[in-house]
Design a protein around this motif. Structure first.
Motif, PDB file in Angstrom:
ATOM      1  N   LYS A 100      -2.575   5.151  -1.088  1.00 38.51           N
ATOM      2  CA  LYS A 100      -1.143   5.292  -1.406  1.00 38.51           C
ATOM      3  C   LYS A 100      -0.918   5.863  -2.798  1.00 38.51           C
ATOM      4  O   LYS A 100      -0.051   6.704  -3.004  1.00 38.51           O
ATOM      5  CB  LYS A 100      -0.445   3.942  -1.309  1.00 38.51           C
TER       6      LYS A 100
ATOM      7  N   TRP B 178       9.095   7.615   9.002  1.00 37.91           N
ATOM      8  CA  TRP B 178       7.848   6.885   8.826  1.00 37.91           C
ATOM      9  C   TRP B 178       7.775   6.234   7.447  1.00 37.91           C
ATOM     10  O   TRP B 178       7.699   5.016   7.319  1.00 37.91           O
ATOM     11  CB  TRP B 178       6.653   7.814   9.065  1.00 37.91           C
TER      12      TRP B 178
ATOM     13  N   SER C 118       7.825   2.221   6.994  1.00 37.71           N
ATOM     14  CA  SER C 118       6.487   1.699   7.243  1.00 37.71           C
ATOM     15  C   SER C 118       6.061   0.734   6.146  1.00 37.71           C
ATOM     16  O   SER C 118       6.068   1.081   4.964  1.00 37.71           O
ATOM     17  CB  SER C 118       5.485   2.855   7.325  1.00 37.71           C
ATOM     18  N   LYS C 119       5.673  -0.458   6.552  1.00 34.31           N
ATOM     19  CA  LYS C 119       5.175  -1.442   5.585  1.00 34.31           C
ATOM     20  C   LYS C 119       3.844  -0.969   4.978  1.00 34.31           C
ATOM     21  O   LYS C 119       3.486  -1.375   3.884  1.00 34.31           O
ATOM     22  CB  LYS C 119       5.008  -2.792   6.266  1.00 34.31           C
ATOM     23  N   ARG C 120       3.142  -0.098   5.688  1.00 32.16           N
ATOM     24  CA  ARG C 120       1.861   0.414   5.182  1.00 32.16           C
ATOM     25  C   ARG C 120       2.024   1.276   3.933  1.00 32.16           C
ATOM     26  O   ARG C 120       1.081   1.457   3.182  1.00 32.16           O
ATOM     27  CB  ARG C 120       1.159   1.243   6.253  1.00 32.16           C
ATOM     28  N   MET C 121       3.205   1.835   3.739  1.00 31.18           N
ATOM     29  CA  MET C 121       3.427   2.717   2.600  1.00 31.18           C
ATOM     30  C   MET C 121       3.895   1.959   1.361  1.00 31.18           C
ATOM     31  O   MET C 121       3.991   2.525   0.286  1.00 31.18           O
ATOM     32  CB  MET C 121       4.448   3.804   2.959  1.00 31.18           C
TER      33      MET C 121
ATOM     34  N   GLU D  71       7.377  -4.431  -3.558  1.00 34.05           N
ATOM     35  CA  GLU D  71       8.031  -4.863  -2.315  1.00 34.05           C
ATOM     36  C   GLU D  71       9.531  -5.069  -2.472  1.00 34.05           C
ATOM     37  O   GLU D  71      10.288  -4.907  -1.517  1.00 34.05           O
ATOM     38  CB  GLU D  71       7.407  -6.159  -1.786  1.00 34.05           C
TER      39      GLU D  71
END
Length: 176
Positions: free
Chosen positions: A27, A113, A117-120, A126
């Motif tokens: 990231k 996306w 997306s929580k992945r990003m 947060e």
């Protein structure tokens, strides 16, 4: 003219390269693409040390290599698949491919996306939900890009014109 086929091939190749790049760097390897608020938080957390200016320079250098590859890929697609033979046809193919890629990136990759997306989400950022869901951050660059792409597509037009001239001379020399 096979614009749709050219756009699909172009996007598959580009997003495969970008996906590999992101997998290798993670990231933070793409931090220059994140909204400034997220970059600033990452700097505060010590996740990145570079200033915004240095990040922009690093991104520009990386994109320059990709840009050169884009030009040759677009030229090959426009000439060999799209049948472009003039400067305008090559330029138009290049422009359409740039714009299609840019809006696909802004709408699908970024707004659908990235923004959801929580992945990003980078750990420690947060709480910056509004920054992650900032669609305008992505859309404004696509709008600006619509104008800059007209200039960026010029080399494609020149290379298509050059390939066409070489092909014509080659045919004349062979007596075809």
């Amino acid at each position: 003219m096979n614009y749709l086929l050219e756009i699909v091939i172009f996007n598959v190749i580009i997003y495969t390269i970008c996906g590999i790049n992101m997998a290798k760097k993670g990231k933070l390897g793409m931090i220059q693409e994140y909204p400034k608020v997220i970059q600033d938080r990452c700097r505060e957390l010590g996740l990145i040390q570079e200033s915004s200016g240095k990040l922009a320079r690093k991104a520009t250098i990386g994109k320059l290599g990709l840009f050169i590859g884009y030009i040759f890929l677009q030229t090959a697609l426009a000439y060999y698949i799209g049948g472009a033979r003039t400067f305008f046809e090559g330029w138009f193919h290049g422009y359409i491919m740039w714009v299609a890629e840019m809006w696909f990136d802004a709408l699908v990759v970024d707004c659908l996306w990235f923004c959801h997306s929580k992945r990003m989400i980078i750990p420690g950022t947060e709480d910056l939900v509004d920054a992650y869901h900032d669609y305008w951050h992505h859309i404004k660059y696509a709008v600006i890009g619509m104008f800059s792409q007209a200039v960026i597509a010029l080399p494609v037009g020149l290379l298509v014109m050059w390939l066409s001239a070489i092909s014509t001379v080659s045919c004349q020399l062979r007596g075809l």
